[in-house]
Design a protein around this motif. Structure first.
Motif, PDB file in Angstrom:
ATOM      1  N   UNK A 171      91.057  73.953  18.429  1.00 35.41           N
ATOM      2  CA  UNK A 171      90.366  74.012  19.727  1.00 35.41           C
ATOM      3  C   UNK A 171      89.036  74.742  19.586  1.00 35.41           C
ATOM      4  N   UNK A 172      89.048  75.835  18.840  1.00 31.88           N
ATOM      5  CA  UNK A 172      87.836  76.645  18.687  1.00 31.88           C
ATOM      6  C   UNK A 172      86.787  75.970  17.804  1.00 31.88           C
ATOM      7  N   UNK A 173      87.191  74.927  17.091  1.00 37.12           N
ATOM      8  CA  UNK A 173      86.241  74.161  16.282  1.00 37.12           C
ATOM      9  C   UNK A 173      85.678  72.973  17.056  1.00 37.12           C
ATOM     10  N   UNK A 174      86.229  72.740  18.255  1.00 42.85           N
ATOM     11  CA  UNK A 174      85.790  71.625  19.100  1.00 42.85           C
ATOM     12  C   UNK A 174      84.399  71.907  19.682  1.00 42.85           C
ATOM     13  N   UNK A 175      83.514  70.954  19.562  1.00 49.01           N
ATOM     14  CA  UNK A 175      82.119  71.144  19.984  1.00 49.01           C
ATOM     15  C   UNK A 175      82.000  71.476  21.476  1.00 49.01           C
ATOM     16  N   UNK A 176      82.786  70.804  22.294  1.00 47.82           N
ATOM     17  CA  UNK A 176      82.724  71.045  23.743  1.00 47.82           C
ATOM     18  C   UNK A 176      83.189  72.461  24.082  1.00 47.82           C
ATOM     19  N   UNK A 177      84.255  72.907  23.414  1.00 52.10           N
ATOM     20  CA  UNK A 177      84.763  74.262  23.634  1.00 52.10           C
ATOM     21  C   UNK A 177      83.719  75.298  23.235  1.00 52.10           C
ATOM     22  N   UNK A 178      83.121  75.101  22.069  1.00 52.78           N
ATOM     23  CA  UNK A 178      82.087  76.021  21.582  1.00 52.78           C
ATOM     24  C   UNK A 178      80.924  76.086  22.559  1.00 52.78           C
ATOM     25  N   UNK A 179      80.509  74.925  23.044  1.00 52.31           N
ATOM     26  CA  UNK A 179      79.373  74.857  23.966  1.00 52.31           C
ATOM     27  C   UNK A 179      79.670  75.610  25.265  1.00 52.31           C
ATOM     28  N   UNK A 180      80.896  75.432  25.785  1.00 50.73           N
ATOM     29  CA  UNK A 180      81.258  76.071  27.052  1.00 50.73           C
ATOM     30  C   UNK A 180      81.356  77.595  26.916  1.00 50.73           C
ATOM     31  N   UNK A 181      81.881  78.053  25.788  1.00 48.66           N
ATOM     32  CA  UNK A 181      82.037  79.499  25.588  1.00 48.66           C
ATOM     33  C   UNK A 181      80.712  80.155  25.197  1.00 48.66           C
ATOM     34  N   UNK A 182      80.025  79.557  24.239  1.00 48.18           N
ATOM     35  CA  UNK A 182      78.764  80.148  23.773  1.00 48.18           C
ATOM     36  C   UNK A 182      77.641  79.974  24.781  1.00 48.18           C
ATOM     37  N   UNK A 183      77.788  78.995  25.678  1.00 51.05           N
ATOM     38  CA  UNK A 183      76.799  78.814  26.737  1.00 51.05           C
ATOM     39  C   UNK A 183      76.764  79.985  27.704  1.00 51.05           C
ATOM     40  N   UNK A 184      77.840  80.785  27.692  1.00 53.51           N
ATOM     41  CA  UNK A 184      77.911  81.972  28.555  1.00 53.51           C
ATOM     42  C   UNK A 184      77.625  83.251  27.774  1.00 53.51           C
ATOM     43  N   UNK A 185      77.174  83.104  26.538  1.00 54.68           N
ATOM     44  CA  UNK A 185      76.767  84.279  25.773  1.00 54.68           C
ATOM     45  C   UNK A 185      77.813  84.874  24.865  1.00 54.68           C
ATOM     46  N   UNK A 186      79.001  84.257  24.786  1.00 54.44           N
ATOM     47  CA  UNK A 186      80.031  84.750  23.861  1.00 54.44           C
ATOM     48  C   UNK A 186      79.903  84.012  22.532  1.00 54.44           C
ATOM     49  N   UNK A 187      80.435  84.590  21.486  1.00 54.77           N
ATOM     50  CA  UNK A 187      80.420  83.969  20.160  1.00 54.77           C
ATOM     51  C   UNK A 187      81.843  83.592  19.771  1.00 54.77           C
ATOM     52  N   UNK A 188      82.064  82.311  19.496  1.00 55.87           N
ATOM     53  CA  UNK A 188      83.382  81.850  19.075  1.00 55.87           C
ATOM     54  C   UNK A 188      83.628  82.269  17.631  1.00 55.87           C
ATOM     55  N   UNK A 189      84.797  82.843  17.390  1.00 57.02           N
ATOM     56  CA  UNK A 189      85.181  83.208  16.021  1.00 57.02           C
ATOM     57  C   UNK A 189      86.696  83.137  15.887  1.00 57.02           C
ATOM     58  N   UNK A 190      87.177  82.272  15.005  1.00 59.02           N
ATOM     59  CA  UNK A 190      88.613  82.131  14.794  1.00 59.02           C
ATOM     60  C   UNK A 190      89.077  83.072  13.684  1.00 59.02           C
ATOM     61  N   UNK A 191      90.379  83.140  13.478  1.00 55.86           N
ATOM     62  CA  UNK A 191      90.924  84.010  12.439  1.00 55.86           C
ATOM     63  C   UNK A 191      92.334  83.580  12.086  1.00 55.86           C
ATOM     64  N   UNK A 192      92.881  84.202  11.071  1.00 58.89           N
ATOM     65  CA  UNK A 192      94.299  84.063  10.766  1.00 58.89           C
ATOM     66  C   UNK A 192      95.048  85.129  11.565  1.00 58.89           C
ATOM     67  N   UNK A 193      96.359  85.010  11.716  1.00 59.21           N
ATOM     68  CA  UNK A 193      97.123  86.069  12.388  1.00 59.21           C
ATOM     69  C   UNK A 193      96.962  87.413  11.685  1.00 59.21           C
ATOM     70  N   UNK A 194      96.903  87.384  10.359  1.00 59.69           N
ATOM     71  CA  UNK A 194      96.769  88.623   9.591  1.00 59.69           C
ATOM     72  C   UNK A 194      95.421  89.310   9.840  1.00 59.69           C
ATOM     73  N   UNK A 195      94.371  88.523   9.956  1.00 59.31           N
ATOM     74  CA  UNK A 195      93.039  89.084  10.233  1.00 59.31           C
ATOM     75  C   UNK A 195      92.987  89.712  11.619  1.00 59.31           C
ATOM     76  N   UNK A 196      93.651  89.070  12.596  1.00 60.67           N
ATOM     77  CA  UNK A 196      93.693  89.627  13.942  1.00 60.67           C
ATOM     78  C   UNK A 196      94.489  90.928  13.960  1.00 60.67           C
ATOM     79  N   UNK A 197      95.581  90.978  13.218  1.00 61.00           N
ATOM     80  CA  UNK A 197      96.383  92.201  13.146  1.00 61.00           C
ATOM     81  C   UNK A 197      95.554  93.364  12.605  1.00 61.00           C
ATOM     82  N   UNK A 198      94.746  93.091  11.594  1.00 61.14           N
ATOM     83  CA  UNK A 198      93.882  94.124  11.010  1.00 61.14           C
ATOM     84  C   UNK A 198      92.819  94.572  12.009  1.00 61.14           C
TER      85      UNK A 198
END
Length: 360
Positions: free
Chosen positions: A312-339
Motif C-alpha cells: 500500500x505504501x508503495x502505491x503511487x496514489x497513496x504516496x501522493x495523498x500522504x506526501x501531498x499533506x507534507x508527510x513522508x512515506x517510509x515503510x519498514x520491517x517489524x524489527x525496524x519498527x520495534x527498534x
C-alpha cells in the motif's frame, strides 16, 4: 486430506467442535486399552485429531484474514491520524481480501485505544494506528496501563511528519519573534491547544516555552481535530499540530504558519522558517506513524500484514495523498519498527527529565 485436517482443527479452535477427553494423552490403564480395542471409532478419531492439532500453526496464518479487520485510531475523526489511517485502509482491504474499517477511540491521550488493542485477541484482526504519542511520548511522561513494547507486536512504519507551529488567523501574531515579545509583555495573553497531554503538540509547546523563556496556558483536547478547530475559531491561539494535519488549514488561510519545529524547511511552505531560524533552538519534534497488533499475534500473520502494508505504501496514489499533506512515506520491517519504538521511548524519557515535564 490436509485440507480436511485444517478444517477440523479450525472448528476445534473456534469452539464449533468438541474434542472428547479420550483424544488427549494420559496415563493408560488396562481398562483404557480394553475399551479402545472394543471401539474402532475411537481408534479412528484419536489419530485424526492428533494430526489436525499438530497442523494448526500453519493453517492459522493461511486462513488469515477470516473476518473484518479493524484499525483502531487513538484520535478523533477528522484529524491527521484519522485521514492517514483511512487512506491506507481503503487500499489494504482489497489486498487482504477482507473489509477493513476504522474505529476512532479518542480519549486519555491515546490510552483508551492503546489499552483496547493491547487486550484484543492476538489474531491480526484488530490493529492499531499508533504514533509517536501512544508509543513513545505519553509512556515516557507517565505510568500507563499498557506497555508500548511488551503489549504490542510491531507491524510496520507508515511515515513521518514535521511539526508545524501555527496561530489563529485572528490572533494578531505576526511571527515567532512577535509572539515571544507579546507573551513576555503579557504571559496570560495567549493559550495553546494540544491533542492531549503526552502528545507531540504538548511536548512541542512545552519545549517552546522552555527554550523561549515564556509562559502560555495549555488546553488539552481529545485529539488534534477538536484542538485545530478551536485554534481556527480563536478559543485557543497557538498550536503545534503535525504538518499533515495543519497544511490544508494554512492553505485556506484559517491558520497562520509561524515556524517548523524541525531541522529544515518544507518545500510545500518554503517561506516558513524553522524555529531555530526564528531564534528558538531546541524544539525538534518529528512525528511518526505506524501499525501495531496485540502482542502474541502469530509471526506469519504479522509478516502477511507487513507485506500488504508495504504494498500500500508503495502505491503511487497513496504516496501522493500522504506526501501531498507534507508527510513522508517510509515503510519498514517489524524489527525496524520495534527498534524505532525502543529508541524513541528512551529519547523522550530523557526530554521529560531534562525539561521537567509533567502530565498535569
Amino acid at each position: 486430506a490436509r485440507a480436511a485436517l485444517v478444517r477440523t482443527a479450525r472448528k476445534i479452535l473456534q469452539g464449533e467442535l468438541h474434542v472428547p477427553d479420550y483424544v488427549f494423552s494420559r496415563r493408560r490403564t488396562r481398562d483404557d486399552a480394553s475399551s479402545e480395542k472394543d471401539d474402532p471409532v475411537k481408534q479412528l478419531i484419536a489419530p485424526l485429531m492428533a494430526a489436525s492439532l499438530a497442523a494448526t500453526a500453519a493453517p492459522a496464518a493461511l486462513a488469515f484474514p477470516a473476518k473484518t479487520i479493524t484499525i483502531v485510531v487513538p484520535t478523533a475523526a477528522g484529524g491527521g491520524n484519522d485521514a492517514m489511517a483511512r487512506t491506507i485502509a481503503q487500499k489494504l482491504g482489497p489486498l487482504l481480501g477482507q473489509t477493513v474499517i476504522v474505529d476512532n477511540r479518542a480519549g486519555a491521550n491515546g490510552s483508551i485505544a492503546s489499552e483496547y488493542v493491547a487486550r484484543a485477541t492476538p489474531d491480526g484482526h484488530t490493529l492499531m494506528f499508533g504514533y509517536i504519542a501512544t508509543h513513545a511520548m505519553n509512556p515516557a511522561l507517565q505510568k500507563l496501563r499498557y506497555d508500548p513494547v511488551a503489549d504490542f507486536a510491531p507491524v510496520g512504519l507508515v511515515g513521518y511528519s514535521p511539526t508545524l507551529m501555527v496561530a489563529s488567523a485572528s490572533a494578531g501574531i505576526k511571527d515567532v519573534r512577535d509572539l515571544v515579545a507579546q507573551l513576555k509583555a503579557r504571559p496570560d495573553k495567549f493559550a495553546y491547544a494540544s491533542a492531549g497531554n503526552g502528545t507531540a503538540p504538548h511536548y512541542a509547546a512545552e519545549l517552546f516555552k522552555l527554550s523561549a523563556g515564556v509562559d502560555m496556558l495549555g488546553v488539552p483536547y481529545k485529539g488534534s481535530a477538536p484542538a485545530v478547530s478551536d485554534t481556527i475559531g480563536g478559543q485557543t491561539q497557538v498550536m503545534f499540530p503535525s504538518f499533515f494535519t495543519a497544511l490544508p488549514h494554512v492553505k485556506s488561510g484559517k491558520l497562520k504558519a509561524l515556524a517548523l519545529a524541525g531541522p529544515k524547511r518544507s518545500p510545500l511552505l518554503p517561506d516558513v522558517p524553522t524555529l531555530k531560524e526564528a531564534g528558538i533552538d531546541g524544539v525538534d519534534v518529528q512525528q511518526w506513524y505506524a501499525f501495531f497488533a496485540p502482542a502474541g499475534t502469530p509471526k506469519p500473520v504479522i509478516e502477511k500484514l507487513n507485506k500488504a502494508l508495504n504494498q500500500v505504501l508503495a502505491d503511487k496514489e497513496t504516496i501522493q495523498r500522504i506526501e501531498g499533506h507534507g508527510a513522508d512515506v517510509e515503510s519498514s520491517t517489524p524489527e525496524q519498527l520495534a527498534a524505532l519504538v525502543r529508541g524513541e521511548l528512551a529519547r523522550w524519557k530523557t526530554v521529560v527529565q531534562k525539561a521537567r515535564l509533567t502530565a498535569d
